[in-house]
Design a protein around this motif. Sequence first.
Motif, mmCIF file in Angstrom:
data_model
loop_
_atom_site.group_PDB
_atom_site.id
_atom_site.type_symbol
_atom_site.label_atom_id
_atom_site.label_comp_id
_atom_site.label_asym_id
_atom_site.label_seq_id
_atom_site.Cartn_x
_atom_site.Cartn_y
_atom_site.Cartn_z
ATOM 1 N N LYS A 257 0.699 -1.142 0.003
ATOM 2 C CA LYS A 257 -0.013 -0.049 -0.034
ATOM 3 C C LYS A 257 0.957 1.075 -0.048
ATOM 4 O O LYS A 257 0.640 2.423 -0.635
ATOM 5 C CB LYS A 257 -1.004 0.033 1.137
ATOM 6 C CG LYS A 257 -1.983 1.072 1.315
ATOM 7 C CD LYS A 257 -2.787 0.852 2.387
ATOM 8 C CE LYS A 257 -3.940 2.199 2.297
ATOM 9 N NZ LYS A 257 -4.904 2.285 3.336
ATOM 10 N N GLY A 258 2.157 1.242 0.807
ATOM 11 C CA GLY A 258 2.941 2.299 0.827
ATOM 12 C C GLY A 258 3.459 2.744 -0.509
ATOM 13 O O GLY A 258 3.881 3.946 -0.838
ATOM 14 N N VAL A 259 3.556 1.982 -1.444
ATOM 15 C CA VAL A 259 4.223 2.237 -2.714
ATOM 16 C C VAL A 259 2.989 2.343 -3.811
ATOM 17 O O VAL A 259 3.401 2.553 -4.992
ATOM 18 C CB VAL A 259 5.079 1.110 -3.188
ATOM 19 C CG1 VAL A 259 6.419 1.246 -2.503
ATOM 20 C CG2 VAL A 259 4.507 -0.293 -3.414
ATOM 21 N N GLY A 260 1.880 2.430 -3.469
ATOM 22 C CA GLY A 260 0.914 2.541 -4.157
ATOM 23 C C GLY A 260 0.260 1.320 -5.137
ATOM 24 O O GLY A 260 -0.283 1.305 -6.271
ATOM 25 N N GLN A 261 0.730 0.129 -4.508
ATOM 26 C CA GLN A 261 0.123 -1.167 -5.291
ATOM 27 C C GLN A 261 -0.227 -2.027 -4.063
ATOM 28 O O GLN A 261 -0.128 -3.101 -3.860
ATOM 29 C CB GLN A 261 1.606 -1.750 -5.593
ATOM 30 C CG GLN A 261 2.414 -1.031 -6.576
ATOM 31 C CD GLN A 261 1.445 -0.888 -7.910
ATOM 32 O OE1 GLN A 261 0.712 -1.359 -8.479
ATOM 33 N NE2 GLN A 261 2.450 0.169 -8.925
#
Length: 301
Positions: A257-261
């Motif tokens: 989630k932290g890398v937008g995935q």
Amino acid sequence: MIPAVSALPSDLRAADAIISLPCLKRLTLLDKLSRLLDLWSHLSIPPNTAIQLGVDYISSPSFSDSHVNEQRSSVFPALLDHLERSDLSDATALYFKMDKARRKMSCVLYKRNPGVTLGERSRLLLHGDSSTDSVFVGVHFYKCAWGRNSTLERTITSVPASTFAKIDTLQLDDIPNLNLVYLLERLPRLNTLVLNGIDRDRLMALSPFACFPHSPQSIISPVLAHLYLTGVHLCDPSKHSTLPCARDILELLSSRKGVGQPLHSITFERSALNMTTSELASFNACMKKLVHTVRFLNPKA
């Protein structure tokens, strides 16, 4: 048993030198590796014929039958012409399974049936729903043991990259010593991953930067949305173990989630979570902050 024939050199595979089976829909061959490949060199079949190969087939194998065969990696190159002539646009599911009792390693490529959407078949492999997908190429290595120069990774490398181009669903059942990152890097469109029996290292292979050491700009499985964990045993985080714990699951979900995935869903099936009711409620609440859907199916005590 396949009759003994000599392999046909590639420069002699003219139409009049080949056994032509223009209407064949399904082909199953069971025998020693050498005999399979020798006969295969004589066959001419339609590009979308479904193939099942039982390599070094034995009806009742025992552990003592297992052996390393460095020629196993020659099977997929032998199928290259068939794969290249086929329409692989619907070849979208891949399945690897190690049947320890029968010493059989299976590598199966599925084609999605006409009219079936990804959402309709997202759990196909887990439950074997033949209404959504059909086996296209199944290679089953009997009496299978891997060695230093004969590994599953090497066999995977022998598969043409185009074969993996459309894969969106992958299931791995009890595959020992597999470098999961190695496989995932070859599946850029992977949407659904089913893992049966995993350890901490394999779970961490799903971290978005698992391939960082050799590919710093790459995110592993960038479109992965659905993760099914079956037969998982979560360990006590205070104990040193190769098994994952709840914290490992949360770190994985958080990192993606932290890398937008972020993952869209995570499902635990037939898994032993080893938690009290309150601990499970807390774990569930934490996961729901990181993924849209959390499911627990047929939990084990």
